[in-house]
Design a protein around this motif. Structure first.
Motif, short mmCIF file in Angstrom:
data_model
loop_
_atom_site.label_atom_id
_atom_site.label_comp_id
_atom_site.label_asym_id
_atom_site.label_seq_id
_atom_site.Cartn_x
_atom_site.Cartn_y
_atom_site.Cartn_z
N MET A 1 0.62 0.80 3.22
CA MET A 1 -0.35 0.18 2.34
C MET A 1 -0.99 -1.00 3.07
O MET A 1 -0.30 -1.78 3.71
N TYR A 2 -2.30 -1.07 2.97
CA TYR A 2 -3.05 -2.10 3.69
C TYR A 2 -3.69 -3.11 2.76
O TYR A 2 -4.27 -2.75 1.75
N ILE A 3 -3.56 -4.36 3.14
CA ILE A 3 -4.24 -5.48 2.49
C ILE A 3 -5.33 -5.94 3.45
O ILE A 3 -5.06 -6.11 4.65
N GLN A 4 -6.55 -6.10 2.96
CA GLN A 4 -7.61 -6.66 3.79
C GLN A 4 -7.66 -8.16 3.51
O GLN A 4 -7.71 -8.58 2.35
N PHE A 5 -7.66 -8.94 4.57
CA PHE A 5 -7.65 -10.39 4.49
C PHE A 5 -8.89 -10.90 5.22
O PHE A 5 -8.95 -10.88 6.44
N TYR A 6 -9.90 -11.28 4.44
CA TYR A 6 -11.16 -11.75 5.00
C TYR A 6 -11.10 -13.26 5.21
O TYR A 6 -10.75 -14.00 4.28
N ILE A 7 -11.43 -13.68 6.43
CA ILE A 7 -11.36 -15.09 6.79
C ILE A 7 -12.63 -15.52 7.51
O ILE A 7 -13.43 -14.68 7.93
N GLY A 8 -12.78 -16.83 7.67
CA GLY A 8 -13.84 -17.40 8.49
C GLY A 8 -13.21 -18.31 9.53
O GLY A 8 -12.02 -18.63 9.46
N ASP A 29 7.70 -5.41 2.40
CA ASP A 29 7.75 -4.85 3.76
C ASP A 29 6.77 -3.71 3.98
O ASP A 29 6.37 -3.44 5.12
N GLU A 30 6.38 -3.03 2.91
CA GLU A 30 5.51 -1.86 3.04
C GLU A 30 4.07 -2.24 3.34
O GLU A 30 3.24 -1.37 3.66
N ILE A 31 3.74 -3.49 3.28
CA ILE A 31 2.36 -3.97 3.43
C ILE A 31 2.03 -4.24 4.90
O ILE A 31 2.79 -4.84 5.62
N CYS A 32 0.84 -3.79 5.28
CA CYS A 32 0.24 -4.17 6.56
C CYS A 32 -1.00 -4.99 6.23
O CYS A 32 -1.75 -4.64 5.32
N ILE A 33 -1.18 -6.08 6.94
CA ILE A 33 -2.30 -6.97 6.66
C ILE A 33 -3.34 -6.82 7.76
O ILE A 33 -3.04 -7.01 8.94
N ASP A 34 -4.54 -6.44 7.35
CA ASP A 34 -5.66 -6.29 8.27
C ASP A 34 -6.53 -7.53 8.14
O ASP A 34 -7.23 -7.70 7.14
N THR A 35 -6.46 -8.43 9.12
CA THR A 35 -7.23 -9.67 9.08
C THR A 35 -8.61 -9.43 9.68
O THR A 35 -8.73 -8.93 10.80
N ILE A 36 -9.64 -9.78 8.90
CA ILE A 36 -11.01 -9.51 9.30
C ILE A 36 -11.80 -10.82 9.28
O ILE A 36 -11.91 -11.47 8.23
N MET A 56 -7.86 -8.49 -0.43
CA MET A 56 -8.29 -7.30 -1.15
C MET A 56 -7.28 -6.17 -0.93
O MET A 56 -6.73 -6.02 0.16
N TYR A 57 -7.08 -5.38 -1.99
CA TYR A 57 -6.19 -4.22 -1.92
C TYR A 57 -6.85 -3.08 -2.67
O TYR A 57 -7.26 -3.24 -3.83
N GLU A 74 1.73 -11.23 -8.28
CA GLU A 74 1.48 -10.70 -9.62
C GLU A 74 0.30 -9.72 -9.61
O GLU A 74 0.36 -8.65 -10.21
N SER A 75 -0.77 -10.09 -8.91
CA SER A 75 -1.94 -9.22 -8.83
C SER A 75 -1.60 -7.91 -8.12
O SER A 75 -2.03 -6.84 -8.54
N TYR A 76 -0.83 -8.01 -7.05
CA TYR A 76 -0.44 -6.82 -6.30
C TYR A 76 0.42 -5.89 -7.15
O TYR A 76 0.22 -4.67 -7.16
N GLU A 77 1.39 -6.44 -7.87
CA GLU A 77 2.28 -5.62 -8.70
C GLU A 77 1.50 -4.86 -9.77
O GLU A 77 1.83 -3.73 -10.09
N LYS A 78 0.47 -5.46 -10.31
CA LYS A 78 -0.37 -4.78 -11.31
C LYS A 78 -1.13 -3.61 -10.72
O LYS A 78 -1.44 -2.66 -11.41
N MET A 79 -1.43 -3.69 -9.42
CA MET A 79 -2.22 -2.66 -8.74
C MET A 79 -1.37 -1.48 -8.27
O MET A 79 -1.91 -0.42 -7.99
N LYS A 80 -0.08 -1.67 -8.11
CA LYS A 80 0.77 -0.61 -7.57
C LYS A 80 0.85 0.60 -8.45
O LYS A 80 0.66 0.66 -9.56
#
Length: 80
Positions: A1-8, A29-36, A56-57, A74-80
């Motif tokens: 599962m991928y999380i998109q992490f938008y940064i500046g 542990d199942e999460i991979c974070i894609d930093t953009i 974002m997920y 909490e937001s992530y658990e609601k999305m699973k």
């Protein structure tokens, strides 16, 4: 599962969010974070310039601006 992490660049909120995401990753542990970095894409820059950091997920924003571990979890658990 991928999380998109938008940064500046030079974004203190983004640095704080990185720390919160590291806590989040320890719990999920199942999460991979894609930093953009939005500054590398004009379309992303236009869309997220005033909103970073953004987590974002599955195309849904879990949290933006001030990122905190509890709200993110909490937001992530609601999305699973």
């Amino acid at each position: 599962m991928y999380i998109q992490f938008y940064i500046g660049s030079n974004c203190s909120l983004c640095e704080d969010a990185k720390l919160q995401l590291s806590f989040f990753k320890e719990e999920h542990d199942e999460i991979c974070i894609d930093t953009i970095n939005i500054e590398e894409d004009d379309n992303l820059m236009e869309k997220y310039m005033m909103r970073v950091p953004v987590v974002m997920y599955k195309g849904v924003v879990l949290q933006e601006g001030n990122i905190d571990f509890v709200t993110l979890s909490e937001s992530y658990e609601k999305m699973k």
